[in-house]
Write an enzyme that holds these catalytic residues in place. Structure first.
Site, PDB file in Angstrom:
ATOM      1  N   HIS A 175      39.221  36.894  50.432  1.00 19.44           N
ATOM      2  CA  HIS A 175      38.878  36.900  49.010  1.00 19.44           C
ATOM      3  C   HIS A 175      39.673  37.983  48.276  1.00 19.44           C
ATOM      4  O   HIS A 175      40.255  37.726  47.214  1.00 19.44           O
ATOM      5  CB  HIS A 175      37.370  37.143  48.877  1.00 19.44           C
ATOM      6  CG  HIS A 175      36.896  37.390  47.488  1.00 19.44           C
ATOM      7  ND1 HIS A 175      36.256  36.430  46.732  1.00 19.44           N
ATOM      8  CD2 HIS A 175      36.942  38.491  46.692  1.00 19.44           C
ATOM      9  CE1 HIS A 175      35.936  36.933  45.544  1.00 19.44           C
ATOM     10  NE2 HIS A 175      36.339  38.191  45.495  1.00 19.44           N
ATOM     11  N   GLU A 176      39.727  39.187  48.846  1.00 20.83           N
ATOM     12  CA  GLU A 176      40.486  40.270  48.211  1.00 20.83           C
ATOM     13  C   GLU A 176      41.986  40.000  48.260  1.00 20.83           C
ATOM     14  O   GLU A 176      42.726  40.368  47.340  1.00 20.83           O
ATOM     15  CB  GLU A 176      40.166  41.607  48.890  1.00 20.83           C
ATOM     16  CG  GLU A 176      38.693  41.980  48.867  1.00 20.83           C
ATOM     17  CD  GLU A 176      38.082  41.927  47.468  1.00 20.83           C
ATOM     18  OE1 GLU A 176      38.800  42.167  46.473  1.00 20.83           O
ATOM     19  OE2 GLU A 176      36.876  41.625  47.358  1.00 20.83           O
ATOM     20  N   HIS A 232      42.773  38.045  45.282  1.00 24.81           N
ATOM     21  CA  HIS A 232      43.008  38.898  44.115  1.00 24.81           C
ATOM     22  C   HIS A 232      44.435  39.446  44.138  1.00 24.81           C
ATOM     23  O   HIS A 232      45.110  39.500  43.106  1.00 24.81           O
ATOM     24  CB  HIS A 232      42.010  40.054  44.094  1.00 24.81           C
ATOM     25  CG  HIS A 232      40.627  39.665  43.653  1.00 24.81           C
ATOM     26  ND1 HIS A 232      40.392  38.863  42.556  1.00 24.81           N
ATOM     27  CD2 HIS A 232      39.401  39.978  44.167  1.00 24.81           C
ATOM     28  CE1 HIS A 232      39.082  38.707  42.394  1.00 24.81           C
ATOM     29  NE2 HIS A 232      38.463  39.359  43.368  1.00 24.81           N
ATOM     30  N   HIS A 242      37.986  35.699  39.824  1.00 26.83           N
ATOM     31  CA  HIS A 242      36.779  35.034  40.322  1.00 26.83           C
ATOM     32  C   HIS A 242      36.684  33.637  39.711  1.00 26.83           C
ATOM     33  O   HIS A 242      37.047  33.425  38.556  1.00 26.83           O
ATOM     34  CB  HIS A 242      35.535  35.847  39.976  1.00 26.83           C
ATOM     35  CG  HIS A 242      35.438  37.116  40.770  1.00 26.83           C
ATOM     36  ND1 HIS A 242      35.056  38.314  40.224  1.00 26.83           N
ATOM     37  CD2 HIS A 242      35.680  37.377  42.080  1.00 26.83           C
ATOM     38  CE1 HIS A 242      35.056  39.252  41.149  1.00 26.83           C
ATOM     39  NE2 HIS A 242      35.435  38.709  42.285  1.00 26.83           N
TER      40      HIS A 242
END
Length: 781
Positions: free
Chosen positions: A452-453, A456, A462
């Site tokens: 998930h990071e 980014h 998100h």
């Protein structure tokens, strides 16, 4: 021709056939052949094969030990018809195929080659086509075997190309399987062997049902890699949290951490590549920097010391001590902490010092803190933060190692890791976010949160669903077909994990990946240095959007929406994505549901080159506020403005070029005032007058750019370097000339301001303080 030659065959015959002929004629002396050179072995073999009068054809079914597995069974093979007696054999020529046999029957006389016969119960890969090309070393495949109408469980053994990687075993659940295969560069032929104790066998032994599959692996090295780093404190013990049983079994030192982090990274890559394919973007994914090192993707490689080319894990020692890294005041999950983003700054400084990037040399780095630890007394995880982002030189993602013990270290451990129901022992390790109650759930959260990071890092915000909304708690379903009991939901897992049940990247994430430099394919071509998007308000409330690399998609945000729920794509338009599109407020709002259609609307526009432009209020942009009346009576329209216009003393400024006055004035030259940024520009006309935008500052006297008016040269537009203010400017003309970049040629980002088709520059507007901090064009028809 002498009559005796008519009775002779010019064909060379084998020694055996010659002797047979002599015996049958009663001539045993061999005096007729005393002057003939004995034929070579290879010639004899070839001729005996085709001389069917003396040597009967070999039965292929009797030569199974030497025959190729690609040939049809002996019962299906048809013997080529005999050649006519006296016919001449075709001799090899410069046009013949190398290594071909002379006199082989023509394609019209032979049976077409057939694939090897396989059992109807043999495995069938459904996730990828035969002989497809992929670009990642570890490939996720899934498929079916046996009869789907009568589903059974079993096991699949995958043998890799030329046995260059150990055979791996994967479970079959209800006649479905999922597996990871290790690929070598070039063609890979895989063998899949399915067995099940539930299948009857006539001889009492378990039958093997086999199939073969070909995949081609082409590594790509022209795109920037995603770097993998482990960060350790200056006085780190170089261990991570694990229960005593795990420490005894596999250890918890740095070497184990490297193997587990590497395997997790290959899982990210396999998952992402599959998601890109499902979204119609081909088999594309980011790559890792690899090095020749002892392999760890198979436990057998660790045992034997087999060398392989695998992802490099950089180990970076921090300047901070263990106590500083584990300070509660910088722990992200500790409520009273005052510096929750400090770990990101620590990681950023360490990575920047390690890689030393220069301007224009952007690095993409995903880091793990090895010294993360669970503090049972306080009830929080120290030395952990899950963050992603960065600047123009470093794109960074960080995560802790609190769940590292649950990661698989090798391909053989993937299924075990994602099905292990062992409860999390909070005496030694954390139950992160109360979603890691068992080992397999901890693996989901640890591997998924770091992915998930990394999303980014790659530019993803998100989303309403998917990995970027913590959908990774279902990550296991991508790699296993049957789910274990979940302590998070307190329910039994799915009996069969189908595609609709799996975790995924959101469609908007895959759109970002499609045009990200880390995901580029050689077939994509190259984008210019300008990836910017420009917005122009024109007649009748119409908005024109232009992008040199093409407009890819537009995201819509009605007031109150923090995530995007509605968007418009342009990438499917042929023959290429449009460089200019027309928007109206009605056409935009039609995409929204009735409940949000009348709200204030923000839009974000994305180009194929990775550029992005945000319009805070589309209604305001499309209104008459962007319209100006020019001195000659024509209507003018303002473009979107670059720069923030937030410097101390910044004041609005605007000029209209002499060509829009009555009478018109011919522009002769432009003088640019600049130092390390743009101070101002002065436009000079044939009547001796001039207009000043900004102020006269920077280098004394400025820099002149003269237009060749005898050739009809006119001002076409500008190329700007801009961020919070205008760093530099380049003048573009109608005959293709460009000036130098005046100011800071590497500051900010690059933007090209050229009016849309059918419009010309009428003026310049913006703002200026100590230097120019706002710049836009006024255009007209």
């Amino acid at each position: 021709m002498p009559s005796f030659l008519k009775d002779l065959s010019l064909r060379r015959r084998s020694k055996h056939s010659i002797k047979a002929a002599e015996t049958s004629s009663g001539n045993t002396s061999g005096t007729d052949n005393t002057n003939d050179e004995p034929p070579s072995k290879s010639t004899s073999t070839i001729n005996s094969f085709f001389d069917r009068r003396q040597s009967p054809p070999t039965d292929l079914s009797s030569q199974k030990s030497r025959s190729s597995t690609h040939l049809p069974n002996g019962n299906d093979y048809k013997t080529p018809p005999p050649l006519p007696i006296g016919s001449r054999q075709r001799v090899p020529s410069s046009q013949s195929t190398r290594y071909s046999l002379v006199g082989m029957p023509s394609s019209t006389d032979s049976v077409p080659r057939q694939p090897p016969a396989t059992s109807p119960l043999a495995p069938r890969i459904t996730s990828i086509s035969e002989s497809s090309w992929v670009h990642q070393k570890v490939l996720l495949i899934y498929g079916e075997c046996a009869d789907l109408q009568r589903p059974i469980d079993g096991n699949i053994a995958i043998s890799h190309h030329q046995d260059n990687f150990p055979t791996t075993q994967w479970p079959v659940c209800d006649s479905h399987f999922k597996a990871l295969v290790y690929l070598q560069p070039g063609p890979n032929k895989l063998r899949l062997d399915f067995t099940s104790p539930k299948l009857s066998s006539p001889n009492g032994q378990m039958q093997v049902h086999s199939s073969w599959f070909n995949i081609n692996f082409l590594p790509l090295i022209s795109s920037p890699p995603l770097q993998l780093c482990i960060l350790i404190a200056k006085d780190s013990p170089e261990t991570f949290d694990a229960v005593p049983e795990r420490i005894k079994k596999e250890g918890n030192g740095l070497d184990t951490a490297i193997r587990k982090f590497r395997m997790a990274a290959y899982l990210w890559q396999a998952f992402t590549a599959e998601q890109m394919f499902r979204n119609g973007f081909g088999r594309r994914c980011y790559r890792y920097e690899e090095e020749w090192q002892p392999g760890s993707l198979s436990w057998q490689d660790v045992q034997t010391g087999q060398m392989r080319n695998e992802a490099k894990i950089h180990v970076i020692r921090l300047k901070q001590t263990l106590a500083e890294v584990r300070d509660l005041d910088i722990a992200q999950q500790y409520g009273p902490a005052k510096k929750k983003g400090e770990l990101f700054s620590i990681a950023s400084d360490a990575v920047r010092g390690y890689f030393g990037p220069r301007p224009g040399q952007r690095q993409y780095v995903s880091c793990m803190f090895l010294d993360t630890t669970w503090d049972k007394k306080v009830g929080t995880i120290r030395a952990h933060a899950a963050l992603g982002g960065g600047d123009d030189t470093i794109k960074l993602a960080i995560c802790g190692s609190q769940a590292l013990q649950s990661y698989p270290a090798h391909i053989e451990e993937v299924v075990t890791a994602f099905t292990d129901c062992t409860r999390t022992d909070t005496e030694y390790v954390a139950n992160d976010c109360n979603e890691s109650g068992s080992n397999w759930e901890a693996a989901n959260v640890g591997i998924g949160a770091h992915m998930h990071e990394t999303g980014h890092l790659l530019g993803c915000p998100h989303q309403e669903s998917g990995v970027m909304l913590r959908d990774y708690v279902r990550l296991n379903r991508t790699f296993v077909c049957r789910e274990s009991y979940s302590t998070r939901t307190k329910e039994p897992g799915l009996r069969l994990c189908e595609q609709k049940d799996e975790c995924n990247w959101h469609r908007l994430d895959t759109l970002r990946f499609r045009f990200h430099p880390c995901f580029a394919l050689p077939s994509d071509g190259t984008n210019g240095p300008d990836s910017s998007v420009q917005v122009w308000t024109v007649d009748n409330g119409t908005v024109l959007v232009t992008a040199a690399t093409g407009v890819a998609w537009i995201e819509l945000f009605p007031e109150g929406d923090s995530e995007c729920h509605h968007w418009i794509e342009y990438i499917e338009q042929s023959p290429a994505t449009p460089r200019q599109i027309m928007l109206t407020e009605q056409s935009i709002r039609e995409v929204l549901p009735d409940s949000t259609r009348k709200r204030k609307l923000k839009i974000k526009i994305f180009s194929c080159g990775g550029g992005e432009h945000e319009v805070e209020d589309f209604s305001k942009l499309a209104s008459k506020e962007g319209k100006v009346k020019l001195p000659d009576g024509r209507a003018g329209f303002r473009s979107s403005k670059l720069g923030f216009s937030q410097m101390n003393g910044s004041q609005p400024t605007e000029i209209v070029l002499g060509s829009c006055h009555k009478p018109g004035r011919l522009l002769l030259k432009i003088r640019v005032f600049s130092g390390q940024s743009l101070d101002g520009m002065e436009f000079f006309y044939e009547d001796g007058g001039s207009d000043l935008f900004g102020k006269r500052g920077g280098s004394p006297g400025g820099n002149d750019f003269v237009l060749d008016t005898r050739r009809g040269e006119m001002l076409l537009g500008f190329y700007l370097r801009a961020g919070a203010w205008i760093d530099g400017v380049q003048i573009l003309t109608s005959i293709g000339r460009r000036s130098a970049v005046f100011g800071n040629a590497t500051g900010g980002s690059g933007y090209t301001l050229i009016p849309p088709r059918g419009y010309t520059i009428a003026g310049v507007y913006g703002s200026a303080g100590p230097w120019v901090d706002g710049f836009g064009l006024i255009i007209t028809r």
